[in-house]
Design a protein around this motif. Structure first.
Motif, PDB file in Angstrom:
ATOM      1  N   VAL A   1       1.115  -1.249   0.142  1.00 47.54           N
ATOM      2  CA  VAL A   1       0.234   0.386   0.345  1.00 47.54           C
ATOM      3  C   VAL A   1       0.943   0.954  -0.210  1.00 47.54           C
ATOM      4  O   VAL A   1       2.082   1.069   0.625  1.00 47.54           O
ATOM      5  CB  VAL A   1      -1.101   0.053   1.238  1.00 47.54           C
ATOM      6  N   PRO A   2       0.747   1.955  -1.090  1.00 46.35           N
ATOM      7  CA  PRO A   2       1.575   4.109  -1.009  1.00 46.35           C
ATOM      8  C   PRO A   2       0.898   4.658   0.099  1.00 46.35           C
ATOM      9  O   PRO A   2       0.374   3.915   0.462  1.00 46.35           O
ATOM     10  CB  PRO A   2       0.547   3.853  -2.455  1.00 46.35           C
ATOM     11  N   LEU A   3       2.274   4.053   1.138  1.00 42.30           N
ATOM     12  CA  LEU A   3       1.954   4.930   2.458  1.00 42.30           C
ATOM     13  C   LEU A   3       1.995   6.790   2.240  1.00 42.30           C
ATOM     14  O   LEU A   3       1.664   7.309   3.644  1.00 42.30           O
ATOM     15  CB  LEU A   3       2.909   4.319   3.048  1.00 42.30           C
ATOM     16  N   ARG A   4       2.698   6.870   1.542  1.00 45.26           N
ATOM     17  CA  ARG A   4       2.455   8.403   1.055  1.00 45.26           C
ATOM     18  C   ARG A   4       1.648   8.926   0.229  1.00 45.26           C
ATOM     19  O   ARG A   4       2.009   9.784  -0.450  1.00 45.26           O
ATOM     20  CB  ARG A   4       4.139   8.608   0.558  1.00 45.26           C
ATOM     21  N   ASP A   5       0.423   8.649   0.085  1.00 44.75           N
ATOM     22  CA  ASP A   5      -0.665   8.964  -1.071  1.00 44.75           C
ATOM     23  C   ASP A   5      -0.550   9.767   0.535  1.00 44.75           C
ATOM     24  O   ASP A   5      -1.551  11.056  -0.887  1.00 44.75           O
ATOM     25  CB  ASP A   5      -1.762   8.211  -0.873  1.00 44.75           C
ATOM     26  N   ILE A   6      -0.911  10.047   1.390  1.00 45.29           N
ATOM     27  CA  ILE A   6      -1.867  11.446   2.852  1.00 45.29           C
ATOM     28  C   ILE A   6       0.310  11.997   3.317  1.00 45.29           C
ATOM     29  O   ILE A   6       1.132  11.482   3.159  1.00 45.29           O
ATOM     30  CB  ILE A   6      -2.371  10.463   3.541  1.00 45.29           C
ATOM     31  N   SER A   7      -0.363  13.319   3.046  1.00 42.08           N
ATOM     32  CA  SER A   7       0.636  13.880   3.975  1.00 42.08           C
ATOM     33  C   SER A   7       1.535  12.952   5.189  1.00 42.08           C
ATOM     34  O   SER A   7       0.855  12.393   5.653  1.00 42.08           O
ATOM     35  CB  SER A   7       0.097  15.775   3.841  1.00 42.08           C
ATOM     36  N   THR A   8       2.320  13.912   4.968  1.00 43.64           N
ATOM     37  CA  THR A   8       3.465  13.144   6.604  1.00 43.64           C
ATOM     38  C   THR A   8       2.150  13.649   7.889  1.00 43.64           C
ATOM     39  O   THR A   8       2.215  12.757   9.062  1.00 43.64           O
ATOM     40  CB  THR A   8       4.660  13.463   6.791  1.00 43.64           C
ATOM     41  N   GLN A   9       1.833  14.913   7.953  1.00 42.80           N
ATOM     42  CA  GLN A   9       0.565  15.580   8.943  1.00 42.80           C
ATOM     43  C   GLN A   9       0.132  14.646   8.858  1.00 42.80           C
ATOM     44  O   GLN A   9      -0.780  14.556   9.826  1.00 42.80           O
ATOM     45  CB  GLN A   9       0.903  16.915   8.437  1.00 42.80           C
ATOM     46  N   GLU A  10      -0.811  14.012   7.932  1.00 40.07           N
ATOM     47  CA  GLU A  10      -1.841  13.632   8.368  1.00 40.07           C
ATOM     48  C   GLU A  10      -2.169  12.038   8.823  1.00 40.07           C
ATOM     49  O   GLU A  10      -2.678  11.890   9.281  1.00 40.07           O
ATOM     50  CB  GLU A  10      -2.568  13.541   6.195  1.00 40.07           C
ATOM     51  N   LEU A  11      -0.477  11.519   8.244  1.00 37.56           N
ATOM     52  CA  LEU A  11      -0.337  10.539   8.803  1.00 37.56           C
ATOM     53  C   LEU A  11      -0.575  10.686  10.068  1.00 37.56           C
ATOM     54  O   LEU A  11      -1.155   9.707  10.460  1.00 37.56           O
ATOM     55  CB  LEU A  11       0.769   9.595   8.334  1.00 37.56           C
ATOM     56  N   VAL A  12       0.770  10.719  10.836  1.00 44.72           N
ATOM     57  CA  VAL A  12       0.852  11.724  11.862  1.00 44.72           C
ATOM     58  C   VAL A  12      -0.317  11.724  12.893  1.00 44.72           C
ATOM     59  O   VAL A  12      -0.652  11.003  13.795  1.00 44.72           O
ATOM     60  CB  VAL A  12       2.095  12.318  12.294  1.00 44.72           C
ATOM     61  N   GLU A  13      -1.163  12.217  12.381  1.00 38.75           N
ATOM     62  CA  GLU A  13      -2.492  12.581  13.207  1.00 38.75           C
ATOM     63  C   GLU A  13      -3.143  11.187  12.954  1.00 38.75           C
ATOM     64  O   GLU A  13      -4.189  10.784  14.068  1.00 38.75           O
ATOM     65  CB  GLU A  13      -3.686  13.804  11.886  1.00 38.75           C
ATOM     66  N   LYS A  14      -3.036  10.469  11.779  1.00 37.45           N
ATOM     67  CA  LYS A  14      -4.494   9.104  11.939  1.00 37.45           C
ATOM     68  C   LYS A  14      -3.509   7.836  12.884  1.00 37.45           C
ATOM     69  O   LYS A  14      -4.402   7.855  13.750  1.00 37.45           O
ATOM     70  CB  LYS A  14      -4.449   8.621  10.183  1.00 37.45           C
ATOM     71  N   ILE A  15      -2.218   8.139  12.672  1.00 32.70           N
ATOM     72  CA  ILE A  15      -1.416   7.338  14.077  1.00 32.70           C
ATOM     73  C   ILE A  15      -2.004   7.991  15.148  1.00 32.70           C
ATOM     74  O   ILE A  15      -1.988   7.056  16.434  1.00 32.70           O
ATOM     75  CB  ILE A  15       0.300   7.362  13.577  1.00 32.70           C
ATOM     76  N   GLY A  16      -1.321   9.101  15.433  1.00 33.04           N
ATOM     77  CA  GLY A  16      -2.328   9.614  16.600  1.00 33.04           C
ATOM     78  C   GLY A  16      -3.858   9.188  17.210  1.00 33.04           C
ATOM     79  O   GLY A  16      -3.980   9.172  18.671  1.00 33.04           O
ATOM     80  N   VAL A  17      -4.886   9.322  16.175  1.00 26.89           N
ATOM     81  CA  VAL A  17      -5.860   8.573  16.971  1.00 26.89           C
ATOM     82  C   VAL A  17      -6.394   7.758  16.511  1.00 26.89           C
ATOM     83  O   VAL A  17      -6.773   6.978  17.578  1.00 26.89           O
ATOM     84  CB  VAL A  17      -7.074   9.500  15.622  1.00 26.89           C
TER      85      VAL A  17
END
Length: 830
Positions: A14-30
């Motif tokens: 799965v492409p992990l960079r389809d969303i920005s690092t900031q969005e990915l970090v927010e999803k990880i946090g939630v």
């Protein structure tokens, strides 16, 4: 847990960079775990470019320097160039030569190894009469390793054709341009698979609603080539503590530096590169969460034999951390060869068998160890390693063969090794895949959602659960082998909620009654105890539940009756305390030294004793107790003073007490420190036993330096609560509107105890006074002259009527009757 997005992407479909690092970090946090830090590793290499050494001649003014011209592809601005568009750099590295690809740091760039210390910003400099534009850097100066013997040579085979072009940004090579997301380890405590990057990559796909597919080598059971069975022998003598123990021998190993991509991968994760063999085991531990260990086969006492067993008390082992460890008992799993310990299983290997540059033959071990044993061993000896972090989370033994097969493949590729034995596998009670049946209604009711069965199945299919519809709206979920944490339907609910997103759940308060919650009666009683004792002038203390063995000995308690801690937080806190009294007595002398002449200390807490434990289950006995100690450095005795506290406390609950002499010699922890001849059992009027009150033994007072006037009590708070419950329907006595009259009386008695004397006084008063009169008796003084057989006890009696004003003559008549009646019992009025 540090998450490298570059490595996660390498093992993710799965492409992990389809969303920005900031969005990915927010999803990880939630949806995954608390993010502590995000590090962009490529920033410190900005401005550094790949360059080709075009010419290289000796410096005319220095034997060890060279004058080089380099080709940077013409991309670096504001730098002086010759007619061929090349740049001059003076270099002192012994390995610099014409035609090599190097990392060039132009003027204005900060040397990476100096960042965070004393930053060195390069300039155009004159060196022995020649201009040098920046520098050609070594791996050490680039902060990649400790190698500073020469400049880093960039090989086209390592970086590809595009990476070998002059002018390529250096941070495009070796995975230097990475994003490291540091997630708090506590968030993954119950998720052993998330201590490997494949597990994290799977979760990153799942929380984005995308289907993850594990790499073939990890998802498929490998087939190993068979070899001579006698070339490697492994045995497991530790039983179920080692569920799976696998090993393979490999020969003709070339131990050398790891390729730069592997060094950089470990560097970004905070690990130090050692050599290609050790780096492979560390890298695969990070990728899969499964620790491995490689032994130099020729350094083993028996080159083809390994076994697991329990430690022998007193045996010693030299560890990789440079320390020698002496094992104290038989509770530690060790790896041995010919009965010689060569490693602490699941914790750390031994230095006597470590892989070094002379190693030619190795044995790779891939095992699973009991998580609780690993944690106990780690705490006992203070050994905290990456292997311990993963093993004490409960890694699945079903992945060992896959990880070992990948390790063999990497050793062949990076160290040119050959398989030299059959892969030996010793297993104990291998677990089966877990199945959980749960209904869609069950999930939706707990999450407040309205998901369909198909939606739920898709969420879990994305993280490789197998879902099969069952009758009546239920689904059977089969967990993948790496999910050892799934046990009950609520675990499936948690997975669905997390993958769907807890932040998406409807913000609707649950229905609940507006009726006030009933108060906890026991907590209310404890609260009232604190209030009453505080009003009485006592001070509450909070002490550790653990004590030193010397304190138990000082108060006469047996250490074998206490539960001993195997991982005590301090040498002074070795045992669970059996009673509260030792902890309180230990604080008396300190307060006397601090200048406090008279004080009372109390504590309410749990106590634990084997005396009160369950012999069948082994469950520790636990009692809720209240202890109080009264001390006065300027008095002679304190028994009656401490009884005042006890009477006042229980009187506030409407409980009348009686005190009985201790005629036997009970061997209980609560009585051990008391002088039984100067103590009494505390019993309610209803016959409920509460505890003991009294003075302490002379040897206890001497050892703990107690003043002469020291006494105390220890009672059960649950017993108090039971006695209080019986007082609920007690009649309320209104305060009389008529004045009371008090009268002191002094009685001389011989060979009569205080409790008997008080009881006789009470019996006579009941006979003498009218029914409309209430009375109370309190002790004023007890006096006994040295050498006399009799003592004088002074009481104060208060009388009050609820119907009339009492006359002094009436009270005098009562006292006369009292004296005449007591005279017949060899008691006289003074």
């Amino acid at each position: 847990m540090k998450i490298s997005l570059n490595i996660a992407q390498e093992y993710s479909n799965v492409p992990l960079r389809d969303i920005s690092t900031q969005e990915l970090v927010e999803k990880i946090g939630v949806q995954l775990g608390a993010v502590e830090e995000v590090i962009e590793t490529g920033k410190k290499y900005e401005g550094i470019v790949v360059a080709k050494v075009v010419t290289c001649i000796k410096h005319p003014g220095a034997d060890k320097l060279h004058i080089c011209t380099i080709d940077d592809g013409g991309i670096t601005p504001n730098v002086k160039r010759d007619e061929s568009d090349h740049i001059q750099v003076v270099c002192g590295a012994p390995n610099v030569r014409e035609g090599m690809l190097v990392a060039w740091l132009p003027p204005g760039v900060t040397v990476p190894s100096t960042l965070g210390k004393d930053p060195l910003v390069l300039e155009v400099r004159e060196i022995r009469g020649e201009i040098s534009n920046g520098m050609l850097a070594s791996a050490s100066e680039l902060g990649l390793s400790d190698d500073h013997d020469g400049i880093l040579e960039i090989l086209a085979d390592d970086v590809g054709e595009e990476g070998a072009l002059p002018g390529t940004p250096f941070n495009n090579l070796y995975g230097l341009d990475d994003t490291i997301i540091d997630v708090e380890n506590k968030m993954f405590t119950h998720r052993p698979d998330c201590f490997g990057v494949i597990g994290v990559a799977r979760e990153l796909a799942g929380i984005q609603g995308k289907a993850f597919v594990s790499p073939d080598w990890y998802a498929t059971t490998p087939t190993f080539q068979a070899y001579d069975e006698t070339s490697l022998q492994i045995t497991n003598e530790a039983g179920d503590l080692v569920p799976r123990f696998m090993a393979v021998a490999m020969s003709d190993i070339t131990v050398q530096k790891s390729p730069m991509w592997l060094q950089v991968s470990l560097l970004n994760l905070g690990m130090k590169s050692i050599n290609n063999i050790v780096d492979i085991t560390n890298y695969l531990m990070y990728v899969t969460g499964q620790p491995l260990h490689a032994y130099d086969a020729d350094k083993l006492p028996s080159s083809g034999q390994l076994s697991t067993r329990m430690s022998l008390p007193g045996e010693k082992i030299n560890l990789l951390n440079g320390k020698q460890l002496e094992l104290t008992d038989d509770s530690t799993i060790v790896i041995s060869s010919e009965e010689v310990a060569v490693g602490i299983g699941g914790v750390m290997g031994g230095s006597d068998t470590e892989v070094d540059t002379n190693t030619k033959n190795i044995i790779i071990e891939c095992a699973t160890f009991n998580m609780y044993n690993i944690r106990r061993t780690s705490m006992k000896y203070g050994l905290f390693t990456d292997a311990v972090t993963r093993f004490n989370k409960g890694q699945s033994p079903l992945q060992n063969d896959r990880v070992l097969a990948k390790a063999m493949e990497m050793v062949t590729q990076l160290a040119h090794g050959n398989q030299a034995s059959t892969v030996t596998d010793v297993s104990e009670n291998m677990p089966a895949l877990k199945t959980v049946v749960v209904s869609t209604k069950f999930i939706n009711e707990r999450l407040g959602l309205d998901l369909s069965t198909a939606q739920i199945m898709l969420l879990l299919k994305n993280v490789e659960f197998i879902s099969v519809p069952e009758p009546f709206g239920s689904t059977k979920f089969t967990t993948p082998f790496w999910r050892t944490d799934i046990e009950i339907p609520e675990d499936i609910v948690e997975e669905v909620g997390r993958l769907y997103g807890y932040d998406k759940l409807p913000l609707v308060l649950p229905m609940r009654s507006s009726k006030p919650v009933a108060k906890d009666e026991y907590l209310e009683i404890k609260k009232q105890i604190r209030e009453v004792l505080s009003r009485a002038g006592a001070n509450e203390v909070l002490t550790y539940s653990f004590v030193h063995g010397r304190l138990l000995e000082a108060v006469g308690q047996k250490s074998e009756h206490s539960y001993k801690l195997s991982n005590a937080i301090s040498p002074d806190l070795q045992y669970y305390r059996q009673t509260l009294t030792p902890s309180l007595l230990d604080k008396v002398h300190l307060n006397i030294k601090a200048g406090y002449d008279e004080f009372a200390l109390y504590e309410m807490a749990k106590t634990h004793s084997k005396v009160h434990g369950n012999d069948e289950t082994g469950i520790p006995g636990e009692l809720q107790m209240l202890g109080l100690v009264y001390a006065n450095s300027k008095a002679d005795n304190a028994y009656y003073e401490v009884r005042k506290y006890l009477d006042y406390l229980l009187g506030s609950f409407g409980i009348e007490l009686q005190y009985t002499a201790i005629e036997d010699s009970p061997d209980y922890p609560v009585t051990s420190s008391f002088d039984l001849a100067r103590s009494a059992y505390v019993i309610t009027k209803d016959g409920d036993f509460l505890g003991i009150v009294g003075e302490y033994r002379e040897d206890v007072a001497a050892k703990l330096k107690l003043p002469a006037a020291t006494a105390g009590f220890e009672i059960g708070t649950e017993a108090v609560a039971g006695a209080v419950a019986k007082q609920v329907n007690s009649p309320y006595n209104a305060i009389s509107r008529y004045p009371n009259i008090s009268q002191d009386i002094c009685l001389r008695s011989e060979n009569i105890t205080y409790s008997v004397l008080l009881q006789k006084l009470d019996d006579v008063l009941k006979e003498c006074i009218a029914k409309d009169i209430s009375y109370s008796v309190s002790l004023i003084d007890i006096y006994q002259k040295d050498g006399d057989n009799f003592k004088q006890t002074t009481f104060r009696i208060e009388f009050v009527s609820h119907e009339r004003t009492l006359q002094a003559s009436y009270i005098s008549d009562i006292l006369k009757k009292l004296a005449n009646t007591l005279l017949t019992d060899n008691i006289t009025q003074v």
